[in-house]
Write a protein that holds these residues in place. Structure first.
Motif, PDB file in Angstrom:
ATOM      1  N   LEU A   1       0.834  -1.200   0.000  1.00  0.00           N
ATOM      2  CA  LEU A   1       0.000   0.000   0.000  1.00  0.00           C
ATOM      3  C   LEU A   1       0.870   1.252   0.000  1.00  0.00           C
ATOM      4  N   ALA A   2       1.895   1.268   0.867  1.00  0.00           N
ATOM      5  CA  ALA A   2       2.774   2.430   0.939  1.00  0.00           C
ATOM      6  C   ALA A   2       3.494   2.659  -0.390  1.00  0.00           C
ATOM      7  N   GLU A   3       3.951   1.582  -1.029  1.00  0.00           N
ATOM      8  CA  GLU A   3       4.630   1.703  -2.319  1.00  0.00           C
ATOM      9  C   GLU A   3       3.668   2.205  -3.391  1.00  0.00           C
ATOM     10  N   LYS A   4       2.450   1.677  -3.387  1.00  0.00           N
ATOM     11  CA  LYS A   4       1.457   2.103  -4.363  1.00  0.00           C
ATOM     12  C   LYS A   4       1.160   3.589  -4.210  1.00  0.00           C
ATOM     13  N   MET A   5       0.972   4.029  -2.983  1.00  0.00           N
ATOM     14  CA  MET A   5       0.651   5.429  -2.754  1.00  0.00           C
ATOM     15  C   MET A   5       1.838   6.324  -3.074  1.00  0.00           C
ATOM     16  N   GLY A   6       3.049   5.809  -2.836  1.00  0.00           N
ATOM     17  CA  GLY A   6       4.232   6.570  -3.218  1.00  0.00           C
ATOM     18  C   GLY A   6       4.306   6.777  -4.712  1.00  0.00           C
ATOM     19  N   SER A   7       3.960   5.730  -5.482  1.00  0.00           N
ATOM     20  CA  SER A   7       3.981   5.849  -6.939  1.00  0.00           C
ATOM     21  C   SER A   7       2.923   6.818  -7.443  1.00  0.00           C
ATOM     22  N   LEU A   8       1.838   6.960  -6.674  1.00  0.00           N
ATOM     23  CA  LEU A   8       0.770   7.899  -7.044  1.00  0.00           C
ATOM     24  C   LEU A   8       1.054   9.311  -6.539  1.00  0.00           C
ATOM     25  N   GLU A   9       2.143   9.458  -5.776  1.00  0.00           N
ATOM     26  CA  GLU A   9       2.452  10.725  -5.105  1.00  0.00           C
ATOM     27  C   GLU A   9       1.289  11.143  -4.206  1.00  0.00           C
ATOM     28  N   THR A  10       0.780  10.137  -3.499  1.00  0.00           N
ATOM     29  CA  THR A  10      -0.315  10.335  -2.547  1.00  0.00           C
ATOM     30  C   THR A  10       0.173   9.910  -1.172  1.00  0.00           C
TER      31      THR A  10
ATOM     32  N   ARG B   1      11.815   4.630  25.005  1.00  0.00           N
ATOM     33  CA  ARG B   1      12.023   3.554  24.034  1.00  0.00           C
ATOM     34  C   ARG B   1      10.715   3.076  23.400  1.00  0.00           C
ATOM     35  N   TYR B   2       9.702   2.835  24.223  1.00  0.00           N
ATOM     36  CA  TYR B   2       8.446   2.309  23.690  1.00  0.00           C
ATOM     37  C   TYR B   2       7.743   3.350  22.829  1.00  0.00           C
ATOM     38  N   PHE B   3       7.717   4.597  23.260  1.00  0.00           N
ATOM     39  CA  PHE B   3       7.079   5.656  22.476  1.00  0.00           C
ATOM     40  C   PHE B   3       7.749   5.789  21.114  1.00  0.00           C
ATOM     41  N   ILE B   4       9.069   5.722  21.084  1.00  0.00           N
ATOM     42  CA  ILE B   4       9.810   5.808  19.827  1.00  0.00           C
ATOM     43  C   ILE B   4       9.464   4.621  18.924  1.00  0.00           C
ATOM     44  N   ALA B   5       9.368   3.421  19.499  1.00  0.00           N
ATOM     45  CA  ALA B   5       9.033   2.231  18.712  1.00  0.00           C
ATOM     46  C   ALA B   5       7.647   2.363  18.083  1.00  0.00           C
ATOM     47  N   CYS B   6       6.697   2.934  18.818  1.00  0.00           N
ATOM     48  CA  CYS B   6       5.350   3.143  18.267  1.00  0.00           C
ATOM     49  C   CYS B   6       5.394   4.093  17.076  1.00  0.00           C
ATOM     50  N   LEU B   7       6.145   5.182  17.212  1.00  0.00           N
ATOM     51  CA  LEU B   7       6.277   6.128  16.102  1.00  0.00           C
ATOM     52  C   LEU B   7       6.910   5.466  14.890  1.00  0.00           C
ATOM     53  N   GLN B   8       7.995   4.751  15.109  1.00  0.00           N
ATOM     54  CA  GLN B   8       8.710   4.122  13.990  1.00  0.00           C
ATOM     55  C   GLN B   8       7.849   3.084  13.298  1.00  0.00           C
ATOM     56  N   ASN B   9       7.031   2.357  14.049  1.00  0.00           N
ATOM     57  CA  ASN B   9       6.145   1.364  13.449  1.00  0.00           C
ATOM     58  C   ASN B   9       5.186   2.003  12.452  1.00  0.00           C
ATOM     59  N   HIS B  10       4.736   3.213  12.743  1.00  0.00           N
ATOM     60  CA  HIS B  10       3.812   3.914  11.854  1.00  0.00           C
ATOM     61  C   HIS B  10       4.538   4.654  10.726  1.00  0.00           C
ATOM     62  N   LEU B  11       5.657   5.251  11.046  1.00  0.00           N
ATOM     63  CA  LEU B  11       6.346   6.077  10.056  1.00  0.00           C
ATOM     64  C   LEU B  11       7.049   5.255   8.979  1.00  0.00           C
ATOM     65  N   LYS B  12       7.150   3.934   9.180  1.00  0.00           N
ATOM     66  CA  LYS B  12       7.652   3.068   8.112  1.00  0.00           C
ATOM     67  C   LYS B  12       6.750   3.139   6.889  1.00  0.00           C
ATOM     68  N   TYR B  13       5.455   3.396   7.110  1.00  0.00           N
ATOM     69  CA  TYR B  13       4.481   3.336   6.034  1.00  0.00           C
ATOM     70  C   TYR B  13       3.859   4.682   5.700  1.00  0.00           C
ATOM     71  N   SER B  14       3.838   5.613   6.639  1.00  0.00           N
ATOM     72  CA  SER B  14       3.041   6.825   6.454  1.00  0.00           C
ATOM     73  C   SER B  14       3.905   8.055   6.243  1.00  0.00           C
TER      74      SER B  14
END
Length: 386
Positions: free
Chosen positions: A197-206, A266-279
């Motif tokens: 999904l993230a790759e598809k949206m990246g290709s759409l510039e969305t 540590r946990y707060f950072i892990a939560c952010l990174q889990n989301h920012l991998k895709y968004s």
């Protein structure tokens, strides 16, 4: 969950979300936002709310498109199961319902995913190797799968487990191996579809705009494994006001401000990174919580609660650093009654805010919406002004 197409099984899935991204790009829009897509208890215990997830570190296989899993085309047993009259009748009932039926929808998807897993485990293939490569490269996913399997095997919350299990030590006898394997496979599949999904949206510039909830389920994985970060003897809520005269108790434990800091967030950072991998945009629910939270002692009424303050400058520093590393924008949910200093801090740290607006469908939408279900189209708010 409300973004249904004619192909999905009574609730929106990640394929539907990709289709929405294509549609809105044709209309000149650039962002698709969702409620949280995080893992949830959809059996026993049952809690479908996206704001009470099992974990902020893992994703919800409820949103997987089973027919897009690579094993699907190779597994005759799964295709036969899905095409059977009983299975199709159940899907039809889900599609025709005016509400999303989470437990029945998850029941069907799980049946199909379990069949796909059996096929994968009995066939030596590149996919089999890739599955275990995924598991071996992410030790915490195995820990999560064992927790979910223990909950399902013992059929009681983790606070009622043995002393060792409550303390985070699970042994093979505490869970069924086949249930653990299912949750490993489910996380692999949903991870693959989130990446696609993230790759598809990246290709759409969305931009994909995800949502990080304020809390997690008290009986979930994060509070069990990362209990050091939570003040379990209190609940988050809100004081009495003109709308809720008795106040509100939201039922989940807050971060413990001192322990969070001692552990370097540590946990707060892990939560952010889990989301920012895709968004490319991430909404932080209740941004005021970086400053203070209204906490209610366990068993007390909201009128007995007090505000506890955190260290907002440290939270903002982490948000700025992680957003810079991932090339993403942070959005703070600052709707409602918000102290002025919160908005001032957001502006200082370049955290975007929100406001309540109104959307409309442009004239060409009817043509583009051909493959979206009529019920979905009817539910959209249409206006003449684009």
């Amino acid at each position: 969950y409300a973004l249904q197409s004619r192909e999905s099984w009574g609730a929106g899935d990640l394929t539907d979300l990709a289709g929405l991204a294509e549609w809105i790009r044709k209309l000149g829009c650039e962002v698709v936002a969702t409620l949280p897509l995080l893992s949830a208890f959809l059996e026993q215990p049952y809690e479908p709310s996206p704001y009470a997830p099992v974990s902020r570190l893992f994703w919800n296989e409820f949103y997987v498109d089973v027919t897009r899993v690579p094993e699907y085309m190779d597994c005759a047993a799964t295709r036969s199961l899905v095409s059977s009259p009983d299975f199709q009748s159940r899907i039809g009932a889900l599609r025709s319902s005016s509400l999303v039926n989470y437990d029945q929808g998850m029941f069907l998807k799980r049946k199909a995913l379990e069949e796909l897993l059996r096929h994968l485990l009995h066939e030596s293939s590149e996919r089999f190797t890739a599955f275990y490569r995924f598991v071996n490269s992410r030790p915490q996913v195995e820990d999560y799968a064992e927790f979910r399997a223990a909950v399902e095997t013992q059929r009681k919350p983790w606070r009622e487990w043995t002393d060792a299990a409550r303390a985070g030590v699970l042994n093979p006898g505490d869970y069924r191996e086949e249930v653990k394997q299912y949750h490993l496979y489910a996380q692999w599949v949903v991870h693959e579809q989130m990446e696609a999904l993230a790759e598809k949206m990246g290709s759409l510039e969305t931009a994909l705009y995800l949502d990080l909830p304020l809390g997690v389920h008290r009986d979930g994985y994060d509070v069990w494994r990362e209990s050091i970060f939570f003040a379990e003897e209190v609940n988050v809520g809100a004081p009495p006001d003109a709308f809720f005269s008795k106040g509100q108790n939201w039922g989940f434990p807050p971060f413990h401000p001192e322990r969070l800091r001692e552990q370097g967030y540590r946990y707060f950072i892990a939560c952010l990174q889990n989301h920012l991998k895709y968004s490319r945009l991430l909404r932080i629910a209740h941004i005021m919580g970086l400053h203070r939270l209204f906490l209610i002692p366990e068993g007390a009424e909201p009128t007995d609660g007090v505000y506890v303050h955190y260290r907002p400058e440290e939270f903002y520093a982490i948000l700025n650093l992680e957003s810079h590393k991932h090339g993403s924008v942070i959005v703070g949910e600052n709707l409602g009654t918000v102290p002025r200093y919160v908005n001032d801090s957001m502006a200082e740290h370049k955290i975007w805010g929100m406001y309540v607006g109104q959307f409309s469908i442009m004239p060409q939408a009817e043509e583009v919406l051909g493959e979206v279900s009529p019920d979905t189209v009817a539910s959209l708010n249409t206006h003449d002004t684009p």
